[in-house]
Design an enzyme around this catalytic site. Structure first.
Site, PDB file in Angstrom:
ATOM      1  N   TRP A 102      36.210  15.893  97.528  1.00  0.00           N
ATOM      2  CA  TRP A 102      35.777  16.936  96.591  1.00  0.00           C
ATOM      3  C   TRP A 102      36.119  18.313  97.121  1.00  0.00           C
ATOM      4  O   TRP A 102      36.568  19.184  96.377  1.00  0.00           O
ATOM      5  CB  TRP A 102      34.294  16.800  96.285  1.00  0.00           C
ATOM      6  CG  TRP A 102      33.965  15.546  95.534  1.00  0.00           C
ATOM      7  CD1 TRP A 102      33.118  14.552  95.928  1.00  0.00           C
ATOM      8  CD2 TRP A 102      34.500  15.135  94.255  1.00  0.00           C
ATOM      9  NE1 TRP A 102      33.095  13.551  94.991  1.00  0.00           N
ATOM     10  CE2 TRP A 102      33.923  13.879  93.965  1.00  0.00           C
ATOM     11  CE3 TRP A 102      35.400  15.699  93.355  1.00  0.00           C
ATOM     12  CZ2 TRP A 102      34.220  13.179  92.784  1.00  0.00           C
ATOM     13  CZ3 TRP A 102      35.701  15.001  92.184  1.00  0.00           C
ATOM     14  CH2 TRP A 102      35.114  13.768  91.913  1.00  0.00           C
ATOM     15  N   ASP A 148      29.298  23.806  97.091  1.00  0.00           N
ATOM     16  CA  ASP A 148      29.201  22.694  96.151  1.00  0.00           C
ATOM     17  C   ASP A 148      28.098  21.777  96.682  1.00  0.00           C
ATOM     18  O   ASP A 148      28.250  21.153  97.718  1.00  0.00           O
ATOM     19  CB  ASP A 148      30.546  21.954  96.094  1.00  0.00           C
ATOM     20  CG  ASP A 148      30.484  20.684  95.242  1.00  0.00           C
ATOM     21  OD1 ASP A 148      29.422  20.392  94.657  1.00  0.00           O
ATOM     22  OD2 ASP A 148      31.518  19.985  95.170  1.00  0.00           O
ATOM     23  N   LYS A 168      24.275  13.627  89.813  1.00  0.00           N
ATOM     24  CA  LYS A 168      24.009  12.972  91.090  1.00  0.00           C
ATOM     25  C   LYS A 168      22.515  12.980  91.400  1.00  0.00           C
ATOM     26  O   LYS A 168      21.905  11.958  91.578  1.00  0.00           O
ATOM     27  CB  LYS A 168      24.780  13.660  92.227  1.00  0.00           C
ATOM     28  CG  LYS A 168      26.268  13.836  91.975  1.00  0.00           C
ATOM     29  CD  LYS A 168      27.049  12.541  92.172  1.00  0.00           C
ATOM     30  CE  LYS A 168      28.461  12.606  91.638  1.00  0.00           C
ATOM     31  NZ  LYS A 168      29.330  13.579  92.285  1.00  0.00           N
TER      32      LYS A 168
HETATM   33  C1  LIG Z   1      30.645  14.128  91.962  1.00  0.00           C
HETATM   34  C2  LIG Z   1      31.055  15.330  92.694  1.00  0.00           C
HETATM   35  C3  LIG Z   1      31.948  16.249  92.143  1.00  0.00           C
HETATM   36  C4  LIG Z   1      32.625  16.046  90.799  1.00  0.00           C
HETATM   37  O1  LIG Z   1      31.756  16.213  89.770  1.00  0.00           O
HETATM   38  P1  LIG Z   1      32.238  16.128  88.234  1.00  0.00           P
HETATM   39  O2  LIG Z   1      30.982  16.445  87.511  1.00  0.00           O
HETATM   40  O3  LIG Z   1      32.723  14.740  87.997  1.00  0.00           O
HETATM   41  O4  LIG Z   1      33.294  17.141  88.032  1.00  0.00           O
HETATM   42  C5  LIG Z   1      32.248  17.370  92.887  1.00  0.00           C
HETATM   43  N1  LIG Z   1      31.690  17.589  94.089  1.00  0.00           N
HETATM   44  C6  LIG Z   1      30.836  16.708  94.666  1.00  0.00           C
HETATM   45  C7  LIG Z   1      30.272  17.000  96.003  1.00  0.00           C
HETATM   46  C8  LIG Z   1      30.490  15.559  93.977  1.00  0.00           C
HETATM   47  O5  LIG Z   1      29.640  14.689  94.547  1.00  0.00           O
END
Ligand SMILES: *Cc1c(COP(=O)(O)O)cnc(C)c1O
Length: 376
Positions: A118, A187, A211
């Site tokens: 990511w 993030d 998540k």
């Molecule tokens: C799941 C995830 C993403 C991607 O998220 P989307 O909503 O599918 O764009 C980005 N960063 C992290 C750390 C993630 O766990």
């Protein structure tokens, strides 16, 4: 059947003990109380005779939903007026692009700590917009840890530093935010509000909902007003954070249901005792599984280095991919699903977010011990 009666029937679903232990990395397990409340509000929210999916995003009920979600987020994050809270449609990847569009000023460089898929994707999205620099890249060690300060080399005067606090795919996380003078952007998709974090010290933190916070379709973004003043000009409004702030996250029709669910999740976390309580629970839950790994005499091989272990995503495998497959299959037969690791790491991954029940961790750890005993 009367309307009320059928609404009650909808709520009368399986109790949590009859559900499958869902180790999915995302979309993932949600708190039982939240799901039950949502079942009721789907039918009729606040006694309006209209369900949460059916209200206009500009009426008083949804005003209340957005206000509560923002209030809950502010409380858990411990932020004041110098930060704005946004609920935006799209996931974390959309934020990868938006943050670069807004803040990667022409002629400047955005620094990225590449600690996993990511984090790398975040950088590649920014690459198509401006200049970036990998201040750290863990590709060679297959992202088994997050960098120590001496492994990081920033560019001169980066416009921001972006990092991923919890690496969902590799099961690593930072003990504390990386140190820098530059505006710090995190993030936090797979761990927001799972432990105390200094949100107010960040220029921006964000998480997709699916998540640890709610269903897919939206993101929660916490952004400092100081950073907002540096937005690139000339972007279409829909991609400008400032315009979303000015309209209270309702510049256009937002993902109302996702925001509503995030609001319930925030309230649930508060009712459980807040992020401190979440952190101690999560530490204990993850500890049950790490203990099974550490006590297996090398039968279970963890992916993450000990100093970088995540409390949310736990990666482990045996020395034999066929055994891994059998474990996943047997776990599934015992009511534990979605333990297959991401294709880039293999093995198993147990995602045990805030809402994941402790008993599921107990059960997995027991099965890991038994499996190691009979196959070791
Ligand atoms: C799941 C995830 C993403 C991607 O998220 P989307 O909503 O599918 O764009 C980005 N960063 C992290 C750390 C993630 O766990």
């Amino acid at each position: 059947m009367s309307q009320t009666q059928s609404a009650n029937d909808a709520v009368d679903t399986l109790s949590n003990t009859e559900r499958t232990y869902n180790f999915s990395a995302g979309p993932a397990v949600l708190p039982e109380e939240v799901l039950r409340q949502a079942q009721r509000d789907l039918w009729d929210i606040d006694g309006t005779g209209i369900g949460v999916l059916e209200h206009s995003h500009r009426d008083a009920t949804i005003d209340r939903v957005f206000e509560e979600a923002e209030k809950g987020c502010r409380e858990l994050a411990g932020i004041g007026d110098d930060h704005a809270v946004l609920f935006l449609s799209g996931g974390a990847c959309q934020q990868f692009a938006m943050l670069a569009m807004n803040f990667l000023t022409p002629g400047r460089t955005g620094d990225y700590l590449v600690t996993g898929n990511w984090a790398r994707t975040a950088r590649s999205y920014a690459d198509s917009y401006g200049s970036t620099h990998a201040a750290y890249d863990g590709t060679d060690c297959v992202f088994d840890h997050v960098p120590a300060p001496e492994e990081i080399s920033y560019s001169d005067d980066p416009v921001y530093v972006h990092y991923c606090s919890n690496n969902t795919i590799y099961g690593t996380s930072y003990a504390e935010p990386p140190r820098t003078e530059a505006p710090l952007i995190a993030d936090m998709s797979s761990e927001m509000f799972s432990r105390p974090w200094d949100y107010s010290a960040h220029a921006m933190t964000y998480a997709c909902a699916q998540k640890n916070l709610g269903p897919a379709g939206g993101s929660c973004v916490i952004i400092s007003r100081e950073l907002l003043e540096r937005t690139n000009q000339g972007l279409p409004k829909i991609f400008r954070y400032e315009d979303h702030v000015a309209k209270g996250s309702r510049l256009n029709t937002p993902p109302v249901f996702t925001v509503y669910m995030m609001g319930l999740a925030f309230r649930w976390i508060s009712e459980q005792g807040g992020v401190d309580q979440m952190a101690s629970r999560n530490r204990e839950k993850a500890g049950l599984i790490y203990d099974a790994i550490d006590g297996s005499d090398g039968f279970w091989i963890p992916h993450a280095r000990k100093d970088s272990r995540s409390m949310m995503n736990i990666n482990f495998r045996t020395s034999d991919p066929e055994l891994d497959k059998r474990f996943i299959q047997e776990a599934h037969e015992h009511g534990m699903s979605a333990l297959k690791g991401h294709r880039s790491v293999g093995g198993m991954r147990a995602s045990v977010y805030n809402a994941f029940p402790r008993q599921g961790c107990v059960q997995l750890a027991e099965m890991m011990r038994e499996f190691a005993r009979t196959n070791g």
